[in-house]
Design a protein around this motif. Structure first.
Motif, PDB file in Angstrom:
ATOM      1  N   ALA A  20       0.809  -1.210   0.000  1.00  0.00           N
ATOM      2  CA  ALA A  20       0.000   0.000   0.000  1.00  0.00           C
ATOM      3  C   ALA A  20       0.841   1.257   0.000  1.00  0.00           C
ATOM      4  CB  ALA A  20      -0.920   0.013   1.221  1.00  0.00           C
ATOM      5  N   GLY A  21       2.147   1.101   0.138  1.00  0.00           N
ATOM      6  CA  GLY A  21       3.021   2.253   0.093  1.00  0.00           C
ATOM      7  C   GLY A  21       3.324   2.847   1.457  1.00  0.00           C
ATOM      8  N   ASP A  22       2.708   2.342   2.515  1.00  0.00           N
ATOM      9  CA  ASP A  22       2.935   2.902   3.850  1.00  0.00           C
ATOM     10  C   ASP A  22       3.647   1.929   4.766  1.00  0.00           C
ATOM     11  OD1 ASP A  22       0.959   1.101   3.922  1.00  0.00           O
ATOM     12  OD2 ASP A  22      -0.493   2.333   5.029  1.00  0.00           O
ATOM     13  N   GLY A  23       4.016   0.740   4.225  1.00  0.00           N
ATOM     14  CA  GLY A  23       4.745  -0.215   5.046  1.00  0.00           C
ATOM     15  C   GLY A  23       3.881  -0.983   6.011  1.00  0.00           C
ATOM     16  N   ILE A  47      25.439   1.907   3.125  1.00  0.00           N
ATOM     17  CA  ILE A  47      25.315   0.616   2.420  1.00  0.00           C
ATOM     18  C   ILE A  47      24.255   0.717   1.331  1.00  0.00           C
ATOM     19  CG2 ILE A  47      24.675  -1.808   2.706  1.00  0.00           C
ATOM     20  CD1 ILE A  47      25.805  -1.673   5.533  1.00  0.00           C
ATOM     21  N   PHE A  48      23.139   1.378   1.627  1.00  0.00           N
ATOM     22  CA  PHE A  48      22.071   1.513   0.634  1.00  0.00           C
ATOM     23  C   PHE A  48      22.533   2.292  -0.591  1.00  0.00           C
ATOM     24  CE2 PHE A  48      18.457   1.173   4.000  1.00  0.00           C
ATOM     25  CZ  PHE A  48      18.719  -0.183   4.090  1.00  0.00           C
ATOM     26  N   CYS A  58      14.166  -4.535  -2.362  1.00  0.00           N
ATOM     27  CA  CYS A  58      14.199  -5.800  -1.607  1.00  0.00           C
ATOM     28  C   CYS A  58      14.651  -5.566  -0.173  1.00  0.00           C
ATOM     29  CB  CYS A  58      15.129  -6.785  -2.310  1.00  0.00           C
ATOM     30  SG  CYS A  58      14.578  -7.311  -3.937  1.00  0.00           S
ATOM     31  N   ALA A  59      15.613  -4.687   0.012  1.00  0.00           N
ATOM     32  CA  ALA A  59      16.061  -4.379   1.372  1.00  0.00           C
ATOM     33  C   ALA A  59      14.962  -3.662   2.145  1.00  0.00           C
ATOM     34  CB  ALA A  59      17.327  -3.525   1.322  1.00  0.00           C
ATOM     35  N   GLY A  60      14.206  -2.771   1.473  1.00  0.00           N
ATOM     36  CA  GLY A  60      13.118  -2.073   2.151  1.00  0.00           C
ATOM     37  C   GLY A  60      11.976  -2.967   2.538  1.00  0.00           C
ATOM     38  N   ALA A  61      11.848  -4.132   1.887  1.00  0.00           N
ATOM     39  CA  ALA A  61      10.782  -5.081   2.231  1.00  0.00           C
ATOM     40  C   ALA A  61      11.160  -5.982   3.395  1.00  0.00           C
ATOM     41  CB  ALA A  61      10.432  -5.937   1.014  1.00  0.00           C
ATOM     42  N   THR A  62      12.338  -5.790   3.969  1.00  0.00           N
ATOM     43  CA  THR A  62      12.776  -6.646   5.079  1.00  0.00           C
ATOM     44  C   THR A  62      11.996  -6.351   6.355  1.00  0.00           C
ATOM     45  OG1 THR A  62      14.981  -6.707   4.106  1.00  0.00           O
ATOM     46  CG2 THR A  62      14.778  -7.381   6.404  1.00  0.00           C
ATOM     47  N   CYS A  63      11.909  -5.072   6.714  1.00  0.00           N
ATOM     48  CA  CYS A  63      11.187  -4.680   7.916  1.00  0.00           C
ATOM     49  C   CYS A  63      10.716  -3.239   7.749  1.00  0.00           C
ATOM     50  CB  CYS A  63      12.062  -4.836   9.169  1.00  0.00           C
ATOM     51  SG  CYS A  63      13.529  -3.791   9.150  1.00  0.00           S
ATOM     52  N   LYS A  64       9.885  -2.792   8.672  1.00  0.00           N
ATOM     53  CA  LYS A  64       9.321  -1.453   8.576  1.00  0.00           C
ATOM     54  C   LYS A  64      10.384  -0.378   8.764  1.00  0.00           C
ATOM     55  CE  LYS A  64       5.351   1.259  10.164  1.00  0.00           C
ATOM     56  NZ  LYS A  64       6.108   2.516  10.243  1.00  0.00           N
ATOM     57  N   THR A  65      11.372  -0.663   9.602  1.00  0.00           N
ATOM     58  CA  THR A  65      12.432   0.322   9.823  1.00  0.00           C
ATOM     59  C   THR A  65      13.221   0.566   8.553  1.00  0.00           C
ATOM     60  OG1 THR A  65      12.587  -0.386  12.128  1.00  0.00           O
ATOM     61  CG2 THR A  65      14.431   0.876  11.237  1.00  0.00           C
ATOM     62  N   TRP A  66      13.600  -0.515   7.884  1.00  0.00           N
ATOM     63  CA  TRP A  66      14.347  -0.376   6.632  1.00  0.00           C
ATOM     64  C   TRP A  66      13.472   0.214   5.532  1.00  0.00           C
ATOM     65  CZ3 TRP A  66      18.269  -4.869   5.537  1.00  0.00           C
ATOM     66  CH2 TRP A  66      19.181  -4.922   6.600  1.00  0.00           C
ATOM     67  N   SER A  70      14.498   3.573   3.548  1.00  0.00           N
ATOM     68  CA  SER A  70      14.798   3.521   2.115  1.00  0.00           C
ATOM     69  C   SER A  70      13.818   4.306   1.258  1.00  0.00           C
ATOM     70  CB  SER A  70      14.810   2.059   1.641  1.00  0.00           C
ATOM     71  OG  SER A  70      13.544   1.450   1.842  1.00  0.00           O
ATOM     72  N   THR A  71      12.720   4.772   1.838  1.00  0.00           N
ATOM     73  CA  THR A  71      11.719   5.483   1.037  1.00  0.00           C
ATOM     74  C   THR A  71      11.423   6.884   1.533  1.00  0.00           C
ATOM     75  OG1 THR A  71       9.934   4.474   2.346  1.00  0.00           O
ATOM     76  CG2 THR A  71      10.593   3.356   0.307  1.00  0.00           C
ATOM     77  N   ARG A  72      11.779   7.212   2.749  1.00  0.00           N
ATOM     78  CA  ARG A  72      11.442   8.501   3.329  1.00  0.00           C
ATOM     79  C   ARG A  72      12.705   9.185   3.837  1.00  0.00           C
ATOM     80  NH1 ARG A  72       6.308   6.214   6.891  1.00  0.00           N
ATOM     81  NH2 ARG A  72       5.108   5.440   5.104  1.00  0.00           N
ATOM     82  N   GLY A  73      12.612  10.481   3.901  1.00  0.00           N
ATOM     83  CA  GLY A  73      13.737  11.259   4.383  1.00  0.00           C
ATOM     84  C   GLY A  73      14.542  11.867   3.243  1.00  0.00           C
ATOM     85  N   ALA A  74      15.403  12.805   3.612  1.00  0.00           N
ATOM     86  CA  ALA A  74      16.197  13.507   2.608  1.00  0.00           C
ATOM     87  C   ALA A  74      17.222  12.589   1.957  1.00  0.00           C
ATOM     88  CB  ALA A  74      16.895  14.711   3.259  1.00  0.00           C
ATOM     89  N   ALA A  75      17.834  11.694   2.737  1.00  0.00           N
ATOM     90  CA  ALA A  75      18.847  10.801   2.174  1.00  0.00           C
ATOM     91  C   ALA A  75      18.222   9.826   1.175  1.00  0.00           C
ATOM     92  CB  ALA A  75      19.549  10.044   3.294  1.00  0.00           C
TER      93      ALA A  75
END
Length: 566
Positions: A20-23, A47-48, A58-66, A70-75
């Protein structure tokens, strides 16, 4: 740290959408499936930065923290901006509140439209063949140049010309357009530049906004070439013009929408095509192809005698890894700039190739055989066949009225000009909607079908006719089950299995069956080969097989009997 894109990032666009895009569909901290990696945020981002777009998903689908990292924030926004610019040119910044991750996902979903349905529109206004075209989907505009010495601006939604220039001094051979300028190159050695009429758009009070460019208004001219201008390419900071005077002129774009000649590149033959892609400037001059460093102008790679004859058009990827060429021999070649022997055949047209256009990963080519071809370069390079095999990754469109002279592809639009004074535009903007409607209609049809339907070879279901059912009959003396065609009995459902008792003494085979009456009224079956039974149900005796002449004209247990002589 700039992201390092890998080759696998061009696959599987659905991976760029995380549920859904919100994790909410991902494991959270404290759950059994959560991977507790005690790494600082700065280390994870470092590392990202070395992952490609697909690996980062794939790394972002590991857990909600990742996922959030990987999808939010300036970095993360900076990472996705690097992924986007590595594949496509940035025409305009994303709308307010839309991140580069969402922009990347939207663009990847649009790529699936090229294999779907489209609407075709024919634009009639030119008085001679259309030599060049350029799309601007952000403003739904198309600009074309013709042998009739005019430049025309079209509205893609309405399919109507909205502005026409005054006649030039010769054939309009090339055009370029973005939101800041519209440029044409002519056989009279002149560049003509139109600027957008922002003031007229601001002063307009009517519901119908004026077009972005007014080709009837005064324009700026640049006369630096001594031969016909054959190719144009425009970026955010420069304008590149190639000419038959064997030069490529680089014009710097100033802040006041004015142009200044910065440098000049000289070659040994006529320049037919120029393309600035990523870090490279690609130039086709005669039979050679040059790859320049865009910042310094130095030659990085040079390809000689790639085709039989001069190279007509060049294209390349934004990550400066791939080069595509087309020529009069009908070949479309791909070259990996990182390898010593990079060339492979992507397609072989029946006639010369006049135009190439690239929208990663789709490459469009226009040929004199009257075809416009679209191919997925990633899938086509994996196949590495170079043959004319059409599939979902390779589509062909016809221009039956004459040779195709130019082509352009942008987002979900494909445009082509030909010698028939006609511009053809393929619109794929509603391909996803049509696919969803077709899937819903198919699901509704399948839900309305009841039992007693068989599935056809392509998933279609159809009922078995009630008067013809293939049944399994027992063949005594044969020792196996064979299908026998028999009518259905009244009240029996079509498709319900049942066994038919076959009379004793029936042979088996594939020839014609002849029916006779035996003693006691019992029927005996005889076939073309296998055996013959007597009328009392005795065991079958072997009978010599009939020849093809006897089966056609009778004789030996078949055909017409000779009348008995008295």
């Amino acid at each position: 740290m700039s992201p390092m894109e890998d080759d696998d990032a061009y696959e599987l666009p659905t991976l760029y959408c995380h549920g859904a895009g919100d994790g909410t569909d991902l494991p959270t901290e404290g759950s059994a499936s959560h991977i507790n990696m005690a790494l600082p945020t700065s280390v994870l981002l470092y590392i990202f930065s070395y992952l490609g777009a697909k690996d980062l998903c794939c790394a972002g689908a590991t857990c909600k923290t990742w996922h959030d990292l990987s999808t939010r924030g300036a970095a993360a926004n900076q990472l996705w901006h690097g992924y986007y610019t590595a594949r496509w040119r940035v025409v305009s910044s994303p709308p307010t509140g839309v991140s580069w991750c969402e922009q990347f996902s939207t663009r990847m979903r649009k790529l699936g439209s090229w294999s779907g349905r489209y609407t075709l529109d024919h634009l009639y206004s030119h008085k001679a063949g259309v030599r060049c075209c350029k799309l601007l989907p952000s403003k739904t505009l198309l600009v074309t140049g013709s042998l009739d010495k005019t430049v025309r601006l079209w509205d893609l939604k309405q399919g109507m010309p909205i502005s026409t220039s005054k006649p030039h001094g010769g054939t309009v051979r090339c055009v370029a357009m973005d939101e800041e300028a519209c440029v044409s190159g002519c056989s009279d050695n002149t560049l003509r530049i139109w600027l957008p009429q922002y003031q007229a758009m601001r002063d307009s009070c009517s519901a119908a906004m004026p077009p972005l460019f007014d080709l009837t208004s005064p324009f700026n001219t640049i006369r630096v070439h001594t031969g016909p201008v054959s190719s144009l390419c425009m970026t955010e900071c420069a304008l590149y013009s190639g000419s038959w005077d064997c030069t490529v002129r680089i014009h710097s774009r100033l802040q006041s929408n004015s142009w200044e000649l910065a440098s000049c590149l000289t070659y040994d033959d006529w320049v037919f095509s120029v393309a600035a892609r990523g870090k490279h400037l690609l130039v086709a001059a005669g039979v050679d192809v040059y790859c320049h460093d865009l910042s310094t102008g130095q030659v990085v790679r040079k390809f000689q005698n790639l085709h039989e004859g001069h190279v007509c058009c060049v294209e390349g990827t934004q990550n400066s890894r791939m080069l595509f060429t087309g020529a009069g021999d009908g070949l479309v070649l791909a070259h990996d700039l990182r390898m010593k022997e990079p060339s492979c055949v992507m397609w072989h047209h029946n006639a010369g190739v006049h135009g190439l256009a690239f929208e990663d990963p789709w490459l469009a080519s226009a040929s004199s055989d009257g075809t416009v071809l679209m191919m997925n370069t990633e899938e086509q390079r994996k196949a590495a066949t170079g043959m004319r095999a059409l599939s979902s990754n390779c589509r062909q469109f016809m221009t039956p009225s004459g040779p195709a002279l130019c082509v352009d592809i942008a987002e979900q639009w494909l445009a082509c000009g030909s010698e028939s004074e006609t511009v053809r535009v393929w619109d794929f903007t509603r391909a996803e909607e049509c696919a969803q409607r077709a899937a819903a209609a198919k699901a509704a049809r399948n839900s309305r079908r009841g039992p007693g339907h068989n599935r056809g070879p392509r998933g279609m279901q159809y009922p078995v006719p009630p008067h013809r059912i293939y049944q399994q009959g027992v063949q005594p003396g044969a020792g196996f089950y064979a299908p026998v065609l028999a009518p259905a009995t009244p009240g029996q459902y079509a498709g319900e299995p049942r066994l038919q008792q076959v009379q004793a003494g029936a042979g088996h085979g594939t020839g014609r069956q002849a029916h006779g009456r035996g003693k006691g009224g019992q029927a005996a079956h005889r076939s073309g080969r296998g055996g013959q039974a007597d009328m009392n149900g005795a065991a079958a005796t072997p009978v010599p097989e009939r020849s093809s002449h006897q089966r056609r004209h009778g004789g030996r247990h078949g055909g017409h009997k000779r009348p008995e002589q008295k």
